[in-house]
Design a protein around this motif. Structure first.
Motif, PDB file in Angstrom:
ATOM      1  N   LEU A 182      -7.239  -0.138  -3.636  1.00 38.36           N
ATOM      2  CA  LEU A 182      -6.301   0.973  -3.602  1.00 38.36           C
ATOM      3  C   LEU A 182      -5.782   1.328  -4.992  1.00 38.36           C
ATOM      4  O   LEU A 182      -5.495   2.500  -5.281  1.00 38.36           O
ATOM      5  CB  LEU A 182      -5.128   0.646  -2.669  1.00 38.36           C
ATOM      6  CG  LEU A 182      -4.111   1.770  -2.439  1.00 38.36           C
ATOM      7  CD1 LEU A 182      -4.798   3.026  -1.906  1.00 38.36           C
ATOM      8  CD2 LEU A 182      -3.027   1.296  -1.486  1.00 38.36           C
ATOM      9  N   VAL A 183      -5.683   0.358  -5.872  1.00 39.21           N
ATOM     10  CA  VAL A 183      -5.180   0.636  -7.215  1.00 39.21           C
ATOM     11  C   VAL A 183      -6.072   1.641  -7.948  1.00 39.21           C
ATOM     12  O   VAL A 183      -5.623   2.309  -8.878  1.00 39.21           O
ATOM     13  CB  VAL A 183      -5.046  -0.679  -8.031  1.00 39.21           C
ATOM     14  CG1 VAL A 183      -6.405  -1.267  -8.353  1.00 39.21           C
ATOM     15  CG2 VAL A 183      -4.241  -0.445  -9.304  1.00 39.21           C
ATOM     16  N   THR A 184      -7.324   1.801  -7.514  1.00 40.14           N
ATOM     17  CA  THR A 184      -8.184   2.791  -8.163  1.00 40.14           C
ATOM     18  C   THR A 184      -7.668   4.207  -7.948  1.00 40.14           C
ATOM     19  O   THR A 184      -7.931   5.095  -8.756  1.00 40.14           O
ATOM     20  CB  THR A 184      -9.634   2.703  -7.660  1.00 40.14           C
ATOM     21  OG1 THR A 184      -9.680   2.960  -6.248  1.00 40.14           O
ATOM     22  CG2 THR A 184     -10.228   1.337  -7.955  1.00 40.14           C
ATOM     23  N   ARG A 185      -6.934   4.440  -6.848  1.00 41.35           N
ATOM     24  CA  ARG A 185      -6.332   5.770  -6.633  1.00 41.35           C
ATOM     25  C   ARG A 185      -5.253   6.015  -7.674  1.00 41.35           C
ATOM     26  O   ARG A 185      -5.091   7.144  -8.148  1.00 41.35           O
ATOM     27  CB  ARG A 185      -5.734   5.874  -5.236  1.00 41.35           C
ATOM     28  CG  ARG A 185      -6.685   5.652  -4.072  1.00 41.35           C
ATOM     29  CD  ARG A 185      -7.908   6.543  -4.125  1.00 41.35           C
ATOM     30  NE  ARG A 185      -8.969   5.943  -4.907  1.00 41.35           N
ATOM     31  CZ  ARG A 185      -9.911   6.614  -5.567  1.00 41.35           C
ATOM     32  NH1 ARG A 185      -9.889   7.935  -5.567  1.00 41.35           N
ATOM     33  NH2 ARG A 185     -10.858   5.991  -6.245  1.00 41.35           N
ATOM     34  N   LEU A 186      -4.523   4.954  -8.027  1.00 38.54           N
ATOM     35  CA  LEU A 186      -3.504   5.065  -9.064  1.00 38.54           C
ATOM     36  C   LEU A 186      -4.151   5.313 -10.421  1.00 38.54           C
ATOM     37  O   LEU A 186      -3.701   6.175 -11.192  1.00 38.54           O
ATOM     38  CB  LEU A 186      -2.659   3.788  -9.094  1.00 38.54           C
ATOM     39  CG  LEU A 186      -1.599   3.680 -10.190  1.00 38.54           C
ATOM     40  CD1 LEU A 186      -0.594   4.807 -10.074  1.00 38.54           C
ATOM     41  CD2 LEU A 186      -0.901   2.325 -10.116  1.00 38.54           C
ATOM     42  N   ILE A 187      -5.215   4.570 -10.724  1.00 42.59           N
ATOM     43  CA  ILE A 187      -5.919   4.747 -11.993  1.00 42.59           C
ATOM     44  C   ILE A 187      -6.443   6.166 -12.107  1.00 42.59           C
ATOM     45  O   ILE A 187      -6.315   6.809 -13.159  1.00 42.59           O
ATOM     46  CB  ILE A 187      -7.064   3.724 -12.124  1.00 42.59           C
ATOM     47  CG1 ILE A 187      -6.496   2.304 -12.231  1.00 42.59           C
ATOM     48  CG2 ILE A 187      -7.957   4.046 -13.318  1.00 42.59           C
ATOM     49  CD1 ILE A 187      -7.522   1.215 -12.038  1.00 42.59           C
ATOM     50  N   GLU A 188      -7.012   6.674 -11.041  1.00 39.95           N
ATOM     51  CA  GLU A 188      -7.543   8.039 -11.054  1.00 39.95           C
ATOM     52  C   GLU A 188      -6.448   9.048 -11.349  1.00 39.95           C
ATOM     53  O   GLU A 188      -6.634   9.972 -12.153  1.00 39.95           O
ATOM     54  CB  GLU A 188      -8.201   8.346  -9.709  1.00 39.95           C
ATOM     55  CG  GLU A 188      -8.696   9.747  -9.601  1.00 39.95           C
ATOM     56  CD  GLU A 188     -10.119   9.810  -9.056  1.00 39.95           C
ATOM     57  OE1 GLU A 188     -10.322  10.607  -8.162  1.00 39.95           O
ATOM     58  OE2 GLU A 188     -10.973   9.071  -9.539  1.00 39.95           O
TER      59      GLU A 188
ATOM     60  N   VAL B 159      -2.114  16.767  -1.985  1.00 41.61           N
ATOM     61  CA  VAL B 159      -1.206  15.891  -2.738  1.00 41.61           C
ATOM     62  C   VAL B 159      -0.810  14.660  -1.950  1.00 41.61           C
ATOM     63  O   VAL B 159      -0.745  13.544  -2.485  1.00 41.61           O
ATOM     64  CB  VAL B 159       0.047  16.688  -3.185  1.00 41.61           C
ATOM     65  CG1 VAL B 159       1.188  15.749  -3.564  1.00 41.61           C
ATOM     66  CG2 VAL B 159      -0.288  17.587  -4.366  1.00 41.61           C
ATOM     67  N   THR B 160      -0.530  14.811  -0.661  1.00 37.08           N
ATOM     68  CA  THR B 160      -0.009  13.678   0.113  1.00 37.08           C
ATOM     69  C   THR B 160      -1.062  12.988   0.965  1.00 37.08           C
ATOM     70  O   THR B 160      -0.737  12.143   1.805  1.00 37.08           O
ATOM     71  CB  THR B 160       1.140  14.136   1.029  1.00 37.08           C
ATOM     72  OG1 THR B 160       0.658  15.151   1.931  1.00 37.08           O
ATOM     73  CG2 THR B 160       2.293  14.686   0.216  1.00 37.08           C
ATOM     74  N   ARG B 161      -2.330  13.283   0.736  1.00 33.20           N
ATOM     75  CA  ARG B 161      -3.386  12.607   1.505  1.00 33.20           C
ATOM     76  C   ARG B 161      -3.466  11.129   1.123  1.00 33.20           C
ATOM     77  O   ARG B 161      -3.156  10.748  -0.012  1.00 33.20           O
ATOM     78  CB  ARG B 161      -4.737  13.269   1.265  1.00 33.20           C
ATOM     79  CG  ARG B 161      -4.916  14.582   2.025  1.00 33.20           C
ATOM     80  CD  ARG B 161      -6.337  15.069   1.901  1.00 33.20           C
ATOM     81  NE  ARG B 161      -7.281  14.173   2.552  1.00 33.20           N
ATOM     82  CZ  ARG B 161      -8.042  14.503   3.592  1.00 33.20           C
ATOM     83  NH1 ARG B 161      -7.953  15.712   4.115  1.00 33.20           N
ATOM     84  NH2 ARG B 161      -8.889  13.640   4.110  1.00 33.20           N
ATOM     85  N   THR B 162      -3.911  10.318   2.068  1.00 34.08           N
ATOM     86  CA  THR B 162      -4.101   8.886   1.813  1.00 34.08           C
ATOM     87  C   THR B 162      -5.537   8.461   2.103  1.00 34.08           C
ATOM     88  O   THR B 162      -5.795   7.301   2.424  1.00 34.08           O
ATOM     89  CB  THR B 162      -3.133   8.043   2.659  1.00 34.08           C
ATOM     90  OG1 THR B 162      -3.309   8.379   4.047  1.00 34.08           O
ATOM     91  CG2 THR B 162      -1.688   8.289   2.257  1.00 34.08           C
ATOM     92  N   SER B 163      -6.470   9.396   1.965  1.00 36.61           N
ATOM     93  CA  SER B 163      -7.892   9.038   2.101  1.00 36.61           C
ATOM     94  C   SER B 163      -8.326   8.258   0.874  1.00 36.61           C
ATOM     95  O   SER B 163      -7.817   8.457  -0.228  1.00 36.61           O
ATOM     96  CB  SER B 163      -8.740  10.310   2.218  1.00 36.61           C
ATOM     97  OG  SER B 163      -8.291  11.135   3.263  1.00 36.61           O
ATOM     98  N   THR B 164      -9.307   7.400   1.064  1.00 36.90           N
ATOM     99  CA  THR B 164      -9.779   6.615  -0.076  1.00 36.90           C
ATOM    100  C   THR B 164     -11.221   6.165   0.149  1.00 36.90           C
ATOM    101  O   THR B 164     -11.607   5.871   1.283  1.00 36.90           O
ATOM    102  CB  THR B 164      -8.892   5.378  -0.301  1.00 36.90           C
ATOM    103  OG1 THR B 164      -9.405   4.608  -1.394  1.00 36.90           O
ATOM    104  CG2 THR B 164      -8.796   4.516   0.925  1.00 36.90           C
TER     105      THR B 164
ATOM    106  N   HIS C  61       0.830  -1.202   0.000  1.00 37.45           N
ATOM    107  CA  HIS C  61       0.000   0.000   0.000  1.00 37.45           C
ATOM    108  C   HIS C  61       0.864   1.251   0.000  1.00 37.45           C
ATOM    109  O   HIS C  61       0.562   2.231  -0.696  1.00 37.45           O
ATOM    110  CB  HIS C  61      -0.926  -0.006   1.203  1.00 37.45           C
ATOM    111  CG  HIS C  61      -2.083  -0.941   1.056  1.00 37.45           C
ATOM    112  ND1 HIS C  61      -3.154  -0.956   1.922  1.00 37.45           N
ATOM    113  CD2 HIS C  61      -2.356  -1.904   0.126  1.00 37.45           C
ATOM    114  CE1 HIS C  61      -4.022  -1.880   1.546  1.00 37.45           C
ATOM    115  NE2 HIS C  61      -3.549  -2.468   0.463  1.00 37.45           N
ATOM    116  N   ALA C  62       1.933   1.216   0.770  1.00 38.34           N
ATOM    117  CA  ALA C  62       2.827   2.376   0.826  1.00 38.34           C
ATOM    118  C   ALA C  62       3.433   2.653  -0.547  1.00 38.34           C
ATOM    119  O   ALA C  62       3.579   3.823  -0.941  1.00 38.34           O
ATOM    120  CB  ALA C  62       3.930   2.130   1.852  1.00 38.34           C
ATOM    121  N   ALA C  63       3.761   1.604  -1.290  1.00 34.74           N
ATOM    122  CA  ALA C  63       4.340   1.792  -2.618  1.00 34.74           C
ATOM    123  C   ALA C  63       3.339   2.435  -3.569  1.00 34.74           C
ATOM    124  O   ALA C  63       3.698   3.310  -4.370  1.00 34.74           O
ATOM    125  CB  ALA C  63       4.810   0.441  -3.169  1.00 34.74           C
ATOM    126  N   VAL C  64       2.065   2.013  -3.487  1.00 35.73           N
ATOM    127  CA  VAL C  64       1.037   2.614  -4.346  1.00 35.73           C
ATOM    128  C   VAL C  64       0.855   4.087  -4.004  1.00 35.73           C
ATOM    129  O   VAL C  64       0.803   4.949  -4.892  1.00 35.73           O
ATOM    130  CB  VAL C  64      -0.301   1.860  -4.214  1.00 35.73           C
ATOM    131  CG1 VAL C  64      -1.406   2.603  -4.974  1.00 35.73           C
ATOM    132  CG2 VAL C  64      -0.167   0.442  -4.738  1.00 35.73           C
TER     133      VAL C  64
END
Length: 213
Positions: A108-114, A98-103, A5-8
């Motif tokens: 979690l990969v959907t945050r990357l896709i977004e 920018v550095t928030r980790t709310s989801t 998760h940290a890497a994503v």
């Protein structure tokens, strides 16, 4: 937070920061440029990114109830909430998350896709280009190929086709081949139009038609 998760999140934060730098170069009129998201201009997409960066699981549920479980309405409410009159204020709000980790309650990969897809929505609308780590684009593509269109993926668009990336190790599906970069294929299966020369192969026309429909 586990290491995966940290890497994503590291990549998501990097992409958000890179997009902030791109947005800082825009002329005032470019904020009104239409994007590949129907009815959304650049300013709308940035407001959406602010909203989703702030979204928690509880807030998502509350917003969906308010929107009567209509995703489009929920997105519209979020944009209205976060879009400032002056784009520089919306940019400042984006810079602050920018550095928030709310989801929301999603993989979690959907945050990357977004971050990747909406980053390209914005950049392509104003003639800019992004530089994305291909391994992360490939991971986003693989997820989209497993996820239905109803849930924001692109499984149906790729049905009956074999998608092969020219710059990554993705070879998915069976049928007429469609070849392109991981980014071009990610955009296409996510419902975004791509340039005619970005996809090749006997199945390219079918995929382009599905994106347009």
């Amino acid at each position: 937070m586990n290491s995966r998760h940290a890497a994503v999140w590291t990549v998501v934060h990097h992409e958000r920061a890179a997009l902030v730098r791109s947005l800082e170069t825009l002329a005032p009129e470019q904020w009104n440029a239409p994007t590949a998201c129907p009815g959304w201009d650049v300013h709308d997409v940035v407001a959406h990114l602010v909203d989703t960066a702030k979204t928690t699981r509880l807030r998502f549920v509350r917003d969906m109830v308010t929107a009567h479980f209509d995703f489009d309405r929920q997105n519209a409410l979020g944009i209205a909430r976060e879009r400032c009159e002056d784009p520089t204020d919306t940019l400042a709000a984006f810079r602050a998350v920018v550095t928030r980790t709310s989801t929301p309650p999603a993989a979690l990969v959907t945050r990357l896709i977004e971050a990747l897809v909406h980053g390209e929505d914005i950049r392509r609308a104003v003639g800019l280009s992004g530089n994305y780590p291909v391994e992360h684009v490939a991971a986003a593509l693989k997820f989209q190929l497993r996820t239905t269109v109803k849930l924001g993926g692109g499984r149906e668009r790729a049905s009956g086709l074999r998608l092969v990336t020219s710059d990554a190790s993705v070879d998915s599906g069976a049928g007429a081949e469609v070849c392109g970069t991981a980014l071009a294929l990610l955009l296409a299966v996510s419902g975004r139009p791509v340039a005619p020369d970005e996809l090749t192969g006997p199945g390219a026309g079918t995929l382009v038609e599905r994106v347009a429909s």
